[in-house]
Write a protein that holds these residues in place. Structure first.
Motif, PDB file in Angstrom:
ATOM      1  N   UNK A  21       0.842  -1.183   0.000  1.00 22.15           N
ATOM      2  CA  UNK A  21       0.000   0.000   0.000  1.00 22.15           C
ATOM      3  C   UNK A  21       0.881   1.239   0.000  1.00 22.15           C
ATOM      4  N   UNK A  22       0.296   2.390  -0.384  1.00 21.44           N
ATOM      5  CA  UNK A  22       1.143   3.538  -0.687  1.00 21.44           C
ATOM      6  C   UNK A  22       1.510   4.392   0.515  1.00 21.44           C
ATOM      7  N   UNK A  23       0.674   4.510   1.500  1.00 24.32           N
ATOM      8  CA  UNK A  23       0.942   5.295   2.706  1.00 24.32           C
ATOM      9  C   UNK A  23       1.697   6.582   2.422  1.00 24.32           C
ATOM     10  N   UNK A  24       2.926   6.749   2.891  1.00 23.56           N
ATOM     11  CA  UNK A  24       3.681   7.971   2.582  1.00 23.56           C
ATOM     12  C   UNK A  24       3.869   8.070   1.071  1.00 23.56           C
ATOM     13  N   UNK A  25       3.745   9.277   0.529  1.00 21.36           N
ATOM     14  CA  UNK A  25       3.719   9.390  -0.934  1.00 21.36           C
ATOM     15  C   UNK A  25       4.579  10.508  -1.495  1.00 21.36           C
ATOM     16  N   UNK A  26       5.394  11.157  -0.674  1.00 22.31           N
ATOM     17  CA  UNK A  26       6.201  12.264  -1.189  1.00 22.31           C
ATOM     18  C   UNK A  26       7.639  12.122  -0.709  1.00 22.31           C
ATOM     19  N   UNK A  27       8.577  12.436  -1.610  1.00 23.69           N
ATOM     20  CA  UNK A  27       9.988  12.534  -1.232  1.00 23.69           C
ATOM     21  C   UNK A  27      10.449  13.936  -1.607  1.00 23.69           C
ATOM     22  N   UNK A  28      10.984  14.645  -0.623  1.00 22.87           N
ATOM     23  CA  UNK A  28      11.387  16.031  -0.815  1.00 22.87           C
ATOM     24  C   UNK A  28      12.847  16.138  -1.267  1.00 22.87           C
ATOM     25  N   UNK A  29      13.223  17.368  -1.645  1.00 23.26           N
ATOM     26  CA  UNK A  29      14.526  17.614  -2.271  1.00 23.26           C
ATOM     27  C   UNK A  29      15.702  17.187  -1.394  1.00 23.26           C
ATOM     28  N   UNK A  30      15.671  17.563  -0.124  1.00 26.01           N
ATOM     29  CA  UNK A  30      16.811  17.211   0.736  1.00 26.01           C
ATOM     30  C   UNK A  30      16.959  15.698   0.874  1.00 26.01           C
ATOM     31  N   UNK A  31      15.844  15.002   0.980  1.00 26.52           N
ATOM     32  CA  UNK A  31      15.884  13.541   1.082  1.00 26.52           C
ATOM     33  C   UNK A  31      16.483  12.940  -0.180  1.00 26.52           C
ATOM     34  N   UNK A  32      16.110  13.467  -1.342  1.00 27.80           N
ATOM     35  CA  UNK A  32      16.677  12.972  -2.591  1.00 27.80           C
ATOM     36  C   UNK A  32      18.183  13.222  -2.642  1.00 27.80           C
ATOM     37  N   UNK A  33      18.635  14.365  -2.130  1.00 29.21           N
ATOM     38  CA  UNK A  33      20.073  14.624  -2.085  1.00 29.21           C
ATOM     39  C   UNK A  33      20.786  13.589  -1.220  1.00 29.21           C
TER      40      UNK A  33
END
Length: 393
Positions: free
Chosen positions: A43-55
């Motif tokens: 299941x999808x639950x959390x659905x966003x990854x922000x810029x700092x996390x991607x870095x």
């Protein structure tokens, strides 16, 4: 086969557990990661990854896969039904990831699990930690396996096992905060929607509502409801949109792919380390989903802790270096709780006078480029960048 000994035992194979395991594996270590579930969540639950996390995740070599499978957006808006109160542009972020990356959590987990496997690691599933005790050299975890009870001796044990963490309990770490009355509805749907290019936080007297586009022409809807059903159906979700969403061109739910309810807690662990025990992710901090900060904070926890553990275990840094984990990551969680709490409070103002004042204030401060810049940096995590870095050795 369940190993009898390991340097690092990771309890929980959600996003944080997988990211920690991959970080250690990439450094040449062989952690043991266990999970009570026989298979990963679908299941999808959390659905966003922000810029700092991607870095931060770039170091693990997973960002290209995340971007390929995710949906890249740059607009975030606060709206009172049809009125835009505040609009933010993430394309101006000082990052190569100037975006809001929408990707379901199960996709994120699959990408991290694939990366772990490519590094030679694996998740031991269907294994539940039931009791963990300190000993002279670290800790001993008592686990239930399909073959019966076993023990795993570890120098360090890390809890990525959620809000009801067995590791946090074994460490005797308090989980300070409060639980909020009522519940939240979460639903992934197919629908006709007029705002398909932005993440939208709606305000209304009936309560807030969040609508975010997902890959595959899907949408995520999150909303607080006093007494939500366990699995909201299309009619229930439609009623939420009608009450809280746009009026001029309302959304039309075609079908519900998945739905659930959950309760919101605002808590942060009193400590992030106690002897051989560490906590991260939901075992260390839980809060409102406003702003999409939870999984992001946990993923950065995992990579920071992994790098510190690797330095110590490989003899590159003294044991005391591990104290940097709490020194950096707990303040980050406190800031995130404050941000999510503020967004939730302003979104749930009920009185007419309060709403008029709130909307006026948002329009006034929203006209300030300085305010918008500060909010975008906070939501993207870049404002906390210094709390997600390990000093070079």
């Amino acid at each position: 086969m369940v190993p009898q000994e390991t340097d690092v035992l990771i309890v929980g194979a959600g996003p944080t557990g997988l990211a920690l395991a991959a970080t250690l594996q990439q450094a040449g270590l062989r952690p043991v990661i266990i999970d009570r579930l026989a298979a990963g969540q679908n299941t999808s639950r959390a659905a966003v990854i922000h810029a700092h996390t991607l870095e931060v995740l770039e170091r693990l070599g997973v960002t290209d896969a995340l971007e390929r499978r995710g949906l890249q957006l740059t607009r975030f808006a606060l709206r009172d039904h049809d009125k835009a109160l505040l609009e933010l542009d993430f394309s101006t972020l000082p990052s190569r990831y100037a975006q809001i990356l929408m990707i379901p959590q199960d996709e994120t987990e699959a990408i991290l699990a694939d990366r772990l496997a490519s590094l030679g690691g694996t998740v031991l599933r269907g294994i539940a930690a039931t009791r963990i005790e300190r000993d002279a050299t670290g800790a001993v975890a008592h686990v239930d396996t399909p073959e019966g009870p076993r023990t795993i001796r570890a120098r360090y044990v890390v809890g990525g096992d959620g809000m009801h963490s067995v590791v946090r309990e074994a460490a005797g770490i308090a989980f300070d905060g409060e639980s909020h009355a009522g519940s939240f509805v979460l639903a992934d749907v197919h629908m006709d929607w007029p705002l398909s290019a932005e993440v939208t936080l709606f305000f209304s007297p009936e309560g807030m509502g969040v609508v975010v586009p997902l890959p595959g022409h899907r949408y995520r809807i999150v909303a607080p409801v006093g007494d939500a059903p366990e699995a909201p159906d299309a009619a229930f979700v439609q009623a939420l949109l009608d009450a809280r969403g746009p009026r001029k061109v309302p959304g039309r739910v075609r079908d519900v792919l998945w739905s659930s309810r959950f309760r919101v807690h605002h808590r942060v662990a009193a400590r992030y380390r106690s002897g051989p025990f560490f906590v991260m992710g939901d075992a260390a901090h839980v809060h409102s989903p406003a702003g999409g900060q939870g999984m992001n904070t946990g993923l950065v926890d995992a990579v920071v802790l992994g790098r510190l553990l690797a330095d110590v275990l490989l003899g590159k840094a003294p044991e005391a270096t591990l104290d940097l984990y709490e020194e950096k990551r707990r303040p980050a969680a406190v800031e995130v709780l404050e941000l999510a709490g503020r967004l939730t409070r302003i979104a749930t103002v009920r009185s007419l006078a309060g709403r008029i004042l709130r909307n006026l204030v948002l329009r006034v401060v929203g006209a300030s480029p300085v305010f918008r810049r500060k909010l975008v940096l906070n939501l993207s995590g870049l404002a906390r960048k210094g709390l997600g870095m390990v000093p070079p050795r």
